[in-house]
Each structure stands twice: as C-alpha cells, then as structure tokens.
Write an enzyme that holds these catalytic residues in place. Structure first.
Site, short mmCIF file in Angstrom:
data_model
loop_
_atom_site.label_atom_id
_atom_site.label_comp_id
_atom_site.label_asym_id
_atom_site.label_seq_id
_atom_site.Cartn_x
_atom_site.Cartn_y
_atom_site.Cartn_z
N ASP A 45 -0.19 6.08 -5.51
CA ASP A 45 -1.12 7.20 -5.63
C ASP A 45 -0.68 8.12 -6.76
O ASP A 45 0.51 8.38 -6.92
CB ASP A 45 -1.14 8.00 -4.32
CG ASP A 45 -1.60 7.16 -3.16
OD1 ASP A 45 -2.74 6.70 -3.19
OD2 ASP A 45 -0.79 6.92 -2.23
N HIS A 92 0.81 -1.22 0.00
CA HIS A 92 0.00 0.00 0.00
C HIS A 92 0.85 1.27 0.00
O HIS A 92 1.84 1.36 0.71
CB HIS A 92 -0.89 -0.02 1.26
CG HIS A 92 -1.76 1.18 1.41
ND1 HIS A 92 -1.73 1.98 2.52
CD2 HIS A 92 -2.68 1.73 0.58
CE1 HIS A 92 -2.61 2.96 2.38
NE2 HIS A 92 -3.19 2.84 1.21
N ASP A 107 -3.79 4.35 -7.88
CA ASP A 107 -4.90 4.97 -7.15
C ASP A 107 -4.99 6.41 -7.64
O ASP A 107 -4.23 7.27 -7.21
CB ASP A 107 -4.59 4.89 -5.65
CG ASP A 107 -5.73 5.43 -4.79
OD1 ASP A 107 -6.67 6.03 -5.35
OD2 ASP A 107 -5.67 5.27 -3.56
N HIS A 118 0.49 10.89 -1.84
CA HIS A 118 -0.76 10.71 -1.10
C HIS A 118 -1.10 11.96 -0.30
O HIS A 118 -2.17 12.52 -0.45
CB HIS A 118 -0.67 9.49 -0.18
CG HIS A 118 -1.97 9.13 0.46
ND1 HIS A 118 -2.56 9.91 1.44
CD2 HIS A 118 -2.82 8.10 0.25
CE1 HIS A 118 -3.70 9.35 1.80
NE2 HIS A 118 -3.88 8.25 1.10
N GLU A 139 0.52 -0.64 -4.83
CA GLU A 139 -0.45 0.42 -5.11
C GLU A 139 0.26 1.75 -4.98
O GLU A 139 1.01 1.98 -4.03
CB GLU A 139 -1.60 0.32 -4.12
CG GLU A 139 -2.69 1.36 -4.35
CD GLU A 139 -2.88 2.30 -3.17
OE1 GLU A 139 -3.98 2.86 -3.06
OE2 GLU A 139 -1.94 2.48 -2.36
#
Length: 273
Positions: free
Chosen positions: A27, A5, A85, A41, A25
């Site tokens: 951002d 993440h 994301d 993020h 993942e």
C-alpha cells in the site's frame, strides 16, 4: 502469481516470500502535495491482519531493491512482481498527474537505482479511481524526462475499483495505454464476493480484442475459494496466506495446468486458457 497481500514493512518481504509468494502487494499513501509518503494501509483492513505496519516509502523501496537485486544478501530469486496499491483517495483528481511524476522519481532513485543495476521485479501501478488515469501519463512523462523511458517496459497497470470492464477500457484509452494491463477483482477477506466479474475479465482477456493481459482475484485465504478462482482461469491470486495457495497448486487437479511464475514469464503477455 501468488501475491502476498498488504506487505508494508520490509521484514514482511522475507516472511511472505518464504511462505510461497512470488509477488507482493504494498500500500502507498500520499501526503497533501501528492508525494508518496508511507507504505501503510491503516484501519480497517483484512480480518486477522495487523493494519498498522508501515515504512517510509523510499526506505521500503530500498529494502525491496535489495530483495530483487541478484547478488544482494537479501535477494529472493522468486520475487518477480510487485503491485503498488496506490491510495489516491486522499488526493484531488487534479493531483493525479503530479502523484504519478513523484512516484516515478521515487522509484527511479530508490528502486531502479537511477537505471544502474536496480531491482529487477516487474511493477504494477494499481489505481483505485478511473478519474486518476493521469497518474499513468505523469509517471511516464517523468521517466522519459529523467532519461529512462526504457523502464516503462517493467511497468504495468491495474484499476482496482471493480468498475465496469468497458469503463476501465475507456480510462486506458484516455491514458494512452495499450498493453501491460492487469485486471483485479475482489473484496476484503471479511466478505464474500462471487466470481461473475472475474469471469467477465477472463473472457475479455481471452477475446481477440480485449484490453486485459492478466486477471487477479483478491483476497483469497481459503482452499475452496482458491480452487474456485483457479477454475475461473485467473492468472494471479492475492492472499494473506501464500502457503494455502501453494498447497492448492500442488493438488493433482491443478498441478498439470498451473505453475508458479518465474522471472522468465512475461507478466504483460496474455496466456489464454
């Protein structure tokens, strides 16, 4: 798929894969003209994490390409899936198509190396807002007009807003998407969330007429919540601690039923319980 993440700095790719992630993942923030700008993020983010690591998006893509190109000194054979994301909340709804086009061109140039031995990972475009479904059509149009529609074989989709499953199906219909659908469900690790919607998503995946190919749950950092998610039948778990998920998968109860996905496992194919 053990999904690392919030991997937003190039150095974190090695860090998360070495802990056991076969997927990451990342951002993606956009500027006011809908160009993908940073892998960032920002505050607030998950408990226990630094929220402010970042790269320029195109530079991150180059680092990611090295990590997923066989023969490169930075290559990780087991890194097979990347979820972007897409932080489209900063955009107007009517910019979604442009964002998709610009994203596709960035990936084509900096990740896929214009179709010439680029990175091999599968890519999931994760969109937080159903109203931004045109990001998908814009992305597809750009790859087609640049002469590389075949790269769409490597691209899947996710709407990450925890919307009603029927509403998500409708957005895909509008985007002309059939297949390659991942469905996320979850909440920041600072809060608790039940598995009701995950179970609905798994039921859709396992039905004869569902739109979902894979279901993943985020963000899971504890052994017991990992077991609960596996018991619910998910295909992927997003985590800040890939080693925790890997440990649970090694427990006798799960070892026989689950294994870590490799490049030969098609992430767009439904594997039913």
């Amino acid at each position: 798929w053990i999904m690392g993440h919030m991997v937003n700095a190039i150095a974190q790719i090695d860090e998360f894969v070495n802990l056991g992630a076969n997927s990451i993942e990342t951002d993606v923030s956009f500027d006011s003209s809908a160009n993908p700008e940073y892998t960032y993020h920002g505050i607030p983010c998950d408990c226990g994490r630094t929220c402010t690591k970042w790269e320029h998006f195109n530079e991150f893509l180059k680092g990611l390409r090295k990590a997923t190109t066989p023969g490169d000194s930075k290559y990780h054979e087991k890194l097979v899936l990347v979820v972007f994301d897409l932080k489209t909340g900063s955009l107007y709804d009517n910019q979604a198509s442009d964002a998709g086009k610009k994203l596709a061109k960035s990936l084509l140039q900096n990740y896929w190396n214009n179709g010439n031995n680029g990175g091999r990972a599968y890519i999931v475009l994760s969109i937080p807002n159903l109203a931004h479904y045109k990001l998908i059509t814009g992305f597809k149009e750009a790859l087609t007009s640049e002469g590389h529609p075949e790269l769409m074989d490597k691209v899947g989709y996710d709407f990450s807003g925890n919307d009603d499953i029927g509403d998500v199906a409708n957005a895909y219909k509008k985007a002309g998407v059939t297949g390659h659908a991942w469905q996320s469900d979850g909440i920041t690790n600072c809060s608790l969330r039940g598995l009701d919607r995950v179970r609905k998503a798994v039921a859709n995946r396992d039905s004869s007429n569902g739109y979902i190919n894979k279901v993943y749950y985020w963000t899971v950092d504890k052994r017991q919540s990992t077991r609960d998610a596996l018991d619910a039948g998910v295909d992927g778990i997003m985590t800040n601690y890939p080693d925790v998920i890997a440990d649970v998968l090694n427990e006798s109860a799960y070892k026989a039923k689950f294994r870590i996905a490799s490049y030969d496992d098609n992430p767009w194919e439904t594997f039913k319980n």
